[in-house]
Design an enzyme around this catalytic site. Structure first.
Site, PDB file in Angstrom:
ATOM      1  N   TYR A 143       0.819  -1.215   0.000  1.00  0.00           N
ATOM      2  CA  TYR A 143       0.000   0.000   0.000  1.00  0.00           C
ATOM      3  C   TYR A 143       0.856   1.270   0.000  1.00  0.00           C
ATOM      4  O   TYR A 143       0.336   2.364  -0.171  1.00  0.00           O
ATOM      5  CB  TYR A 143      -0.953   0.031   1.207  1.00  0.00           C
ATOM      6  CG  TYR A 143      -2.042  -1.017   1.169  1.00  0.00           C
ATOM      7  CD1 TYR A 143      -2.224  -1.837   0.057  1.00  0.00           C
ATOM      8  CD2 TYR A 143      -2.904  -1.195   2.240  1.00  0.00           C
ATOM      9  CE1 TYR A 143      -3.215  -2.804   0.026  1.00  0.00           C
ATOM     10  CE2 TYR A 143      -3.900  -2.162   2.215  1.00  0.00           C
ATOM     11  CZ  TYR A 143      -4.041  -2.971   1.112  1.00  0.00           C
ATOM     12  OH  TYR A 143      -5.026  -3.927   1.080  1.00  0.00           O
ATOM     13  N   LYS A 191       3.556 -15.243   2.400  1.00  0.00           N
ATOM     14  CA  LYS A 191       3.458 -16.027   1.166  1.00  0.00           C
ATOM     15  C   LYS A 191       4.896 -16.329   0.724  1.00  0.00           C
ATOM     16  O   LYS A 191       5.334 -15.999  -0.384  1.00  0.00           O
ATOM     17  CB  LYS A 191       2.670 -15.207   0.121  1.00  0.00           C
ATOM     18  CG  LYS A 191       2.314 -15.945  -1.136  1.00  0.00           C
ATOM     19  CD  LYS A 191       1.221 -16.985  -0.974  1.00  0.00           C
ATOM     20  CE  LYS A 191       0.987 -17.746  -2.265  1.00  0.00           C
ATOM     21  NZ  LYS A 191       0.177 -18.957  -2.096  1.00  0.00           N
ATOM     22  N   ASP A 223      -2.911 -18.048   1.928  1.00  0.00           N
ATOM     23  CA  ASP A 223      -4.083 -18.731   1.347  1.00  0.00           C
ATOM     24  C   ASP A 223      -4.627 -19.776   2.318  1.00  0.00           C
ATOM     25  O   ASP A 223      -5.835 -19.901   2.531  1.00  0.00           O
ATOM     26  CB  ASP A 223      -3.761 -19.341  -0.036  1.00  0.00           C
ATOM     27  CG  ASP A 223      -2.350 -19.903  -0.134  1.00  0.00           C
ATOM     28  OD1 ASP A 223      -1.584 -19.794   0.849  1.00  0.00           O
ATOM     29  OD2 ASP A 223      -2.006 -20.468  -1.191  1.00  0.00           O
ATOM     30  N   ASP A 247      -5.140  -6.715   5.976  1.00  0.00           N
ATOM     31  CA  ASP A 247      -6.355  -6.002   5.579  1.00  0.00           C
ATOM     32  C   ASP A 247      -7.444  -7.004   5.221  1.00  0.00           C
ATOM     33  O   ASP A 247      -8.586  -6.944   5.699  1.00  0.00           O
ATOM     34  CB  ASP A 247      -6.001  -5.121   4.364  1.00  0.00           C
ATOM     35  CG  ASP A 247      -7.089  -4.124   4.030  1.00  0.00           C
ATOM     36  OD1 ASP A 247      -8.059  -4.019   4.784  1.00  0.00           O
ATOM     37  OD2 ASP A 247      -6.951  -3.440   2.995  1.00  0.00           O
ATOM     38  N   ASP A 251     -10.844  -8.455   7.710  1.00  0.00           N
ATOM     39  CA  ASP A 251     -12.241  -8.291   7.270  1.00  0.00           C
ATOM     40  C   ASP A 251     -12.935  -9.654   7.251  1.00  0.00           C
ATOM     41  O   ASP A 251     -14.094  -9.779   7.653  1.00  0.00           O
ATOM     42  CB  ASP A 251     -12.310  -7.666   5.862  1.00  0.00           C
ATOM     43  CG  ASP A 251     -12.533  -6.161   5.941  1.00  0.00           C
ATOM     44  OD1 ASP A 251     -12.139  -5.554   6.959  1.00  0.00           O
ATOM     45  OD2 ASP A 251     -13.103  -5.584   4.999  1.00  0.00           O
TER      46      ASP A 251
END
Ligand code: NAD
Length: 366
Positions: A143, A191, A223, A247, A251
């Site tokens: 980001y 990852k 994942d 992020d 959620d």
């Protein structure tokens, strides 16, 4: 007795509605315990753009740098969401605030109130007893990395995922320290099978872990983590992860708690911390007075605990919410099916019920 200066950035949409409630609860608990909380309102987001042309006016930053803690609602407006070309955007204010105050650690507790076991879309038996604390890196990663640009012909775009060892170290320390006060487990999510930045992340977390021999560290690919979170969320204690993975995972995890309207967060760094509900400005319900204020009220409890060390006051707020939910009161987002009409509350009424429960507590005590 404590004297604290709190800057309130209500922001946009339901941010205005829920921070008002959170501030009322903070005033009440302060008065009950003899603390002096001084409030100062500041602008950010769409409302700030309208008033000043700047999503984070210098005056707001100045106020924040003088504050003991910051209560934030949410920023965002459909006007920008539907216009990807807009040069000035509400979210720029939020990103700049995070960067300016070096709020590198976003802390999100995922806990389910027992009375909301049936509000989640997951099975109650999977959810009972879930208690996860997320540490999401907030001021670096994809980001913030540069270059971030579109090619001259518009056919190609690039974002940059970059981390330094220092950036990983400082959030890893926060996560391990928190784990020491809990079940002493850290799961670091990355990852590393694909991304070099994740390999650096994993290597650094392993190094930090050596300083916390009592904490058991596991690594999980993002994942798999997204699947494990809803398969068996009780396996997690502290989850440590980067900006974008955090992020998305938080959620997802919000559904464990039944609604976005139930989850609080703290963004901390080396200076003043920011406390905010995890939800956005919810334009679909803004102005209707039906938003759930509990995430904002829980953010205040988090502020009392983490910034001011007022654990008893924080617990009293959580207990008050627990009691209100046990009495069957709900806002629309957590109502479920078959809720009696007299138990359905709007934003203000829910806040008043929490305040009633707090008042009853103090009466009982005295
Ligand atoms: P959102 O969180 O605003 O809303 C998602 C859904 O959850 C909506 O249906 C909404 O009605 C519901 N919801 C959220 N909070 C609720 C509450 N307290 N009570 C009841 N229902 C609630 O996310 P979105 O719709 O993706 O984004 C809307 C705007 O908010 C966008 O402009 C986005 O950029 C912004 N946003 C801001 C923040 C922030 O300020 N930290 C975070 C996320 C999104």
């Amino acid at each position: 007795m404590m004297q604290k200066k709190i800057v309130v950035i209500a922001g946009d949409g339901i941010g205005q509605e829920v921070t008002r409630c959170a501030q009322d609860v903070l005033k009440l608990i302060g008065a009950q315990h003899g603390h002096q909380f001084e409030f100062d309102q500041a602008l950010m987001g769409h409302v700030a753009i309208e008033a000043t042309g700047d999503p984070l006016p210098a005056e707001t930053l100045e106020k924040c740098s003088q504050a003991d803690a910051i209560l934030l609602g949410a920023v965002g407006h459909p006007m920008y969401d539907n216009n990807p070309g807009a040069k000035v955007r509400p979210e720029q204010g939020l990103l700049k605030l995070r960067k300016s105050l070096e709020l590198f650690a976003n802390i999100r507790p995922i806990k389910l109130f027992d009375d909301l076991l049936d509000s989640s879309s997951l099975k109650p038996e999977i959810l009972q007893g879930v208690d996860i604390l997320f540490f999401r890196e907030l001021t670096s990663g994809i980001y913030f990395g540069s270059p971030r640009e579109r090619s001259a012909n518009g056919e190609e775009a690039i974002d940059t995922l970059r981390y330094t060892k220092d950036e990983v170290r400082r959030i890893a320390h926060k996560a391990f320290k928190a784990a020491m006060t809990r079940r002493k487990m850290v799961c670091s999510v990355d990852k590393a099978n694909v991304l070099e930045s994740s390999r650096l992340w994993r290597e650094t977390v392993n190094e930090v872990a050596k300083e916390y021999p009592e904490v058991s560290l596991t690594h999980m690919f993002v994942d798999n983590a997204s699947m494990q979170l809803i398969r068996d969320p009780r396996q997690f204690d502290v989850v440590l992860t980067g900006n974008m993975f955090g992020d998305i995972l938080t959620d997802e995890a919000s559904q464990i708690a039944g609604s976005m309207g139930m989850l609080a967060s703290a963004s901390t760094g080396t200076q003043t911390s920011v406390y905010e509900p995890i939800h956005g400005s919810a334009p679909d319900i803004a102005g209707k007075g039906i938003a759930n204020p509990l995430a904002a009220i829980l953010s205040v409890a988090l502020m009392l605990d983490l910034s001011f060390g007022l654990k008893e006051e924080a617990q009293q707020i959580e207990q008050a919410i627990d009691e209100v939910l046990r009495s069957g009161y709900r806002t629309i987002d957590i109502a479920g099916e078959g809720l009696p009409e007299d138990k359905l509350l709007n934003t203000q009424q829910m806040s008043e019920q929490v305040q009633q429960a707090l008042k009853a507590k103090l009466t009982l005590k005295s």
